[in-house]
Write a protein that holds these residues in place. Structure first.
Motif, PDB file in Angstrom:
ATOM      1  N   THR A 187      49.353  48.006  28.209  1.00  0.00           N
ATOM      2  CA  THR A 187      48.804  48.902  29.227  1.00  0.00           C
ATOM      3  C   THR A 187      47.303  48.699  29.409  1.00  0.00           C
ATOM      4  N   LEU A 188      46.597  48.381  28.324  1.00  0.00           N
ATOM      5  CA  LEU A 188      45.153  48.196  28.402  1.00  0.00           C
ATOM      6  C   LEU A 188      44.773  47.101  29.394  1.00  0.00           C
ATOM      7  N   PHE A 189      45.554  46.038  29.446  1.00  0.00           N
ATOM      8  CA  PHE A 189      45.254  44.916  30.327  1.00  0.00           C
ATOM      9  C   PHE A 189      45.973  45.006  31.675  1.00  0.00           C
ATOM     10  N   THR A 190      47.172  45.575  31.670  1.00  0.00           N
ATOM     11  CA  THR A 190      48.016  45.489  32.859  1.00  0.00           C
ATOM     12  C   THR A 190      48.281  46.822  33.545  1.00  0.00           C
ATOM     13  N   GLY A 191      48.012  47.945  32.867  1.00  0.00           N
ATOM     14  CA  GLY A 191      48.295  49.241  33.449  1.00  0.00           C
ATOM     15  C   GLY A 191      49.738  49.675  33.316  1.00  0.00           C
ATOM     16  N   SER A 192      50.518  48.911  32.565  1.00  0.00           N
ATOM     17  CA  SER A 192      51.936  49.237  32.393  1.00  0.00           C
ATOM     18  C   SER A 192      52.411  48.774  31.021  1.00  0.00           C
ATOM     19  N   GLU A 193      53.297  49.551  30.421  1.00  0.00           N
ATOM     20  CA  GLU A 193      53.865  49.168  29.131  1.00  0.00           C
ATOM     21  C   GLU A 193      54.733  47.925  29.241  1.00  0.00           C
ATOM     22  N   PHE A 194      55.171  47.623  30.452  1.00  0.00           N
ATOM     23  CA  PHE A 194      56.044  46.465  30.662  1.00  0.00           C
ATOM     24  C   PHE A 194      55.302  45.264  31.241  1.00  0.00           C
ATOM     25  N   GLY A 195      53.981  45.372  31.396  1.00  0.00           N
ATOM     26  CA  GLY A 195      53.186  44.251  31.902  1.00  0.00           C
ATOM     27  C   GLY A 195      53.202  44.094  33.403  1.00  0.00           C
ATOM     28  N   ILE A 196      53.921  44.971  34.113  1.00  0.00           N
ATOM     29  CA  ILE A 196      54.008  44.897  35.571  1.00  0.00           C
ATOM     30  C   ILE A 196      53.800  46.307  36.111  1.00  0.00           C
ATOM     31  N   GLY A 197      52.784  46.476  36.951  1.00  0.00           N
ATOM     32  CA  GLY A 197      52.519  47.792  37.501  1.00  0.00           C
ATOM     33  C   GLY A 197      51.796  47.714  38.825  1.00  0.00           C
ATOM     34  N   THR A 198      51.487  48.873  39.382  1.00  0.00           N
ATOM     35  CA  THR A 198      50.800  48.936  40.668  1.00  0.00           C
ATOM     36  C   THR A 198      49.365  49.439  40.538  1.00  0.00           C
ATOM     37  N   ASN A 199      48.952  49.776  39.314  1.00  0.00           N
ATOM     38  CA  ASN A 199      47.593  50.267  39.091  1.00  0.00           C
ATOM     39  C   ASN A 199      46.671  49.101  38.749  1.00  0.00           C
ATOM     40  N   PRO A 200      45.745  48.732  39.648  1.00  0.00           N
ATOM     41  CA  PRO A 200      44.901  47.565  39.400  1.00  0.00           C
ATOM     42  C   PRO A 200      43.710  47.835  38.489  1.00  0.00           C
ATOM     43  N   TRP A 201      43.407  49.119  38.218  1.00  0.00           N
ATOM     44  CA  TRP A 201      42.177  49.442  37.510  1.00  0.00           C
ATOM     45  C   TRP A 201      42.098  48.905  36.077  1.00  0.00           C
ATOM     46  N   PRO A 202      43.157  49.011  35.263  1.00  0.00           N
ATOM     47  CA  PRO A 202      43.051  48.439  33.910  1.00  0.00           C
ATOM     48  C   PRO A 202      42.716  46.938  33.919  1.00  0.00           C
ATOM     49  N   SER A 203      43.348  46.181  34.807  1.00  0.00           N
ATOM     50  CA  SER A 203      43.059  44.746  34.898  1.00  0.00           C
ATOM     51  C   SER A 203      41.640  44.510  35.394  1.00  0.00           C
ATOM     52  N   LEU A 204      41.196  45.319  36.363  1.00  0.00           N
ATOM     53  CA  LEU A 204      39.843  45.163  36.892  1.00  0.00           C
ATOM     54  C   LEU A 204      38.802  45.470  35.824  1.00  0.00           C
ATOM     55  N   ILE A 205      39.020  46.543  35.067  1.00  0.00           N
ATOM     56  CA  ILE A 205      38.092  46.883  33.986  1.00  0.00           C
ATOM     57  C   ILE A 205      38.108  45.811  32.904  1.00  0.00           C
ATOM     58  N   SER A 206      39.313  45.282  32.607  1.00  0.00           N
ATOM     59  CA  SER A 206      39.433  44.203  31.610  1.00  0.00           C
ATOM     60  C   SER A 206      38.644  42.974  32.025  1.00  0.00           C
ATOM     61  N   LEU A 207      38.485  42.767  33.332  1.00  0.00           N
ATOM     62  CA  LEU A 207      37.692  41.647  33.839  1.00  0.00           C
ATOM     63  C   LEU A 207      36.199  41.973  33.847  1.00  0.00           C
ATOM     64  N   LEU A 208      35.849  43.159  34.348  1.00  0.00           N
ATOM     65  CA  LEU A 208      34.441  43.489  34.569  1.00  0.00           C
ATOM     66  C   LEU A 208      33.659  43.674  33.269  1.00  0.00           C
ATOM     67  N   VAL A 209      34.303  44.242  32.237  1.00  0.00           N
ATOM     68  CA  VAL A 209      33.579  44.473  30.977  1.00  0.00           C
ATOM     69  C   VAL A 209      33.132  43.150  30.340  1.00  0.00           C
ATOM     70  N   PRO A 210      34.028  42.155  30.154  1.00  0.00           N
ATOM     71  CA  PRO A 210      33.560  40.865  29.633  1.00  0.00           C
ATOM     72  C   PRO A 210      32.567  40.170  30.567  1.00  0.00           C
ATOM     73  N   LEU A 211      32.779  40.305  31.895  1.00  0.00           N
ATOM     74  CA  LEU A 211      31.831  39.711  32.843  1.00  0.00           C
ATOM     75  C   LEU A 211      30.423  40.275  32.628  1.00  0.00           C
ATOM     76  N   ALA A 212      30.327  41.593  32.523  1.00  0.00           N
ATOM     77  CA  ALA A 212      29.030  42.228  32.316  1.00  0.00           C
ATOM     78  C   ALA A 212      28.422  41.826  30.976  1.00  0.00           C
ATOM     79  N   PHE A 213      29.272  41.727  29.959  1.00  0.00           N
ATOM     80  CA  PHE A 213      28.800  41.343  28.621  1.00  0.00           C
ATOM     81  C   PHE A 213      28.226  39.931  28.628  1.00  0.00           C
ATOM     82  N   VAL A 214      28.960  38.990  29.239  1.00  0.00           N
ATOM     83  CA  VAL A 214      28.498  37.600  29.288  1.00  0.00           C
ATOM     84  C   VAL A 214      27.240  37.483  30.146  1.00  0.00           C
TER      85      VAL A 214
END
Length: 308
Positions: free
Chosen positions: A153-180
């Motif tokens: 869910t942390l990366f995909t927004g769903s316990e099954f890896g498939i969902g309609t909520n884009p925010w977890p994936s977007l945050i998973s991208l933006l946090v490392p981007l900001a860190f780097v």
């Protein structure tokens, strides 16, 4: 006007990479009947490993190196996570994830140390490392393994890896981007990576520890490659130790670096542009499929576009 002109001169290619990505998303949206939350989430989620690897390779190339083992590090991290996360709750899974990232940082830091001490070219040491890491992945994961729903869910927004909520994936991208970005643009270590990549001799004469900078670049790259492996575990819910996956991922990371405006000679570009280019490369396949182009021909088209 002056500030915009300065920004375009310094970061024009990086900005162009994000513009290209936006145009590709709009093009893809126009080719399919429905484009909404599910499609947006799928793009963000599925492109995460490519983006992380592109950032990892970008940091190393900026410092004047190249890592042909980065895809194998992703595969090994994926396999270790799937092997030890199976049957665990979220808490232990997060501890394992942190251990995987730390382990990758140390391993790739050692690779950087070997390169600087032995003076054997990066391409030779990392090619040998890719075989070692690929063999370890096969040894670690004799069965598919798994990952707890909370971690997925942390990366995909769903316990099954498939969902309609884009925010977890977007945050998973933006946090490392900001860190780097913060490391590369706001720390002495990041600035030293650019200096070493621009001119090894000039950086040495300026008093920079060239060896330390190169080791730091590989360590950062290793951590991002591990993050790509963890994202893969979250997306697929299992591990896959096939060496071919790592090889293809490595080639895609190099292509993303070039497309993202990072000079292979080092010292120029930004990992942020490489991340956007990674997503662009990922999008090419579904776009060509939507256009009705044969998958075999699609690879040719993709290669030609990268060259252009």
């Amino acid at each position: 006007g002056f500030l915009w002109g300065r920004a375009l001169r310094r970061h024009g290619w990086t900005m162009g990479s994000w513009v290209l990505l936006a145009l590709l998303i709009l093009w893809y949206a126009s080719l399919i009947p429905v484009f909404g939350g599910f499609q947006t989430s799928a793009i963000l989620r599925s492109g995460l490993p490519v983006a992380f690897l592109a950032m990892a390779q970008g940091v190393i190339v900026i410092a004047g190196g190249i890592d042909l083992s980065i895809g194998s590090m992703m595969v090994l991290s994926n396999c270790v996570a799937a092997r030890f996360m199976e049957g665990q709750d979220l808490g232990p899974a997060l501890v394992i994830a942190v251990a995987v990232i730390v382990g990758a940082v140390v391993l790739d830091g050692i690779v950087g140390w070997v390169i600087t001490r032995s003076r054997v070219p990066d391409i030779v040491v990392t090619l040998a490392t890719s075989f070692i890491l690929g063999g370890l992945a096969l040894w670690v994961l004799p069965s598919p393994g798994g990952a707890p729903g909370g971690f997925r869910t942390l990366f995909t927004g769903s316990e099954f890896g498939i969902g309609t909520n884009p925010w977890p994936s977007l945050i998973s991208l933006l946090v490392p981007l900001a860190f780097v970005w913060a490391i590369m643009r706001r720390t002495r270590t990041g600035l030293s990576l650019y200096a070493v990549g621009s001119s090894n001799d000039a950086a040495f004469l300026s008093g920079l520890d060239v060896r330390k900078a190169r080791i730091a670049a590989y360590a950062i790259g290793g951590g991002l490659a591990a993050l790509a492996g963890l994202a893969t575990t979250a997306i697929t819910g299992s591990g896959e130790p096939r060496f071919a996956i790592g090889s293809n991922a490595t080639l895609n990371s190099v292509a993303a670096v070039v497309l993202g405006g990072i000079a292979l000679t080092g010292g120029i570009g930004s990992p942020l542009g490489a991340a956007a280019a990674g997503y662009s490369l990922f999008l090419l396949s579904p776009i060509l499929t939507a256009l009705g182009i044969d998958p075999n021909q699609a690879q040719v088209v993709q290669g030609v576009l990268i060259v252009l």
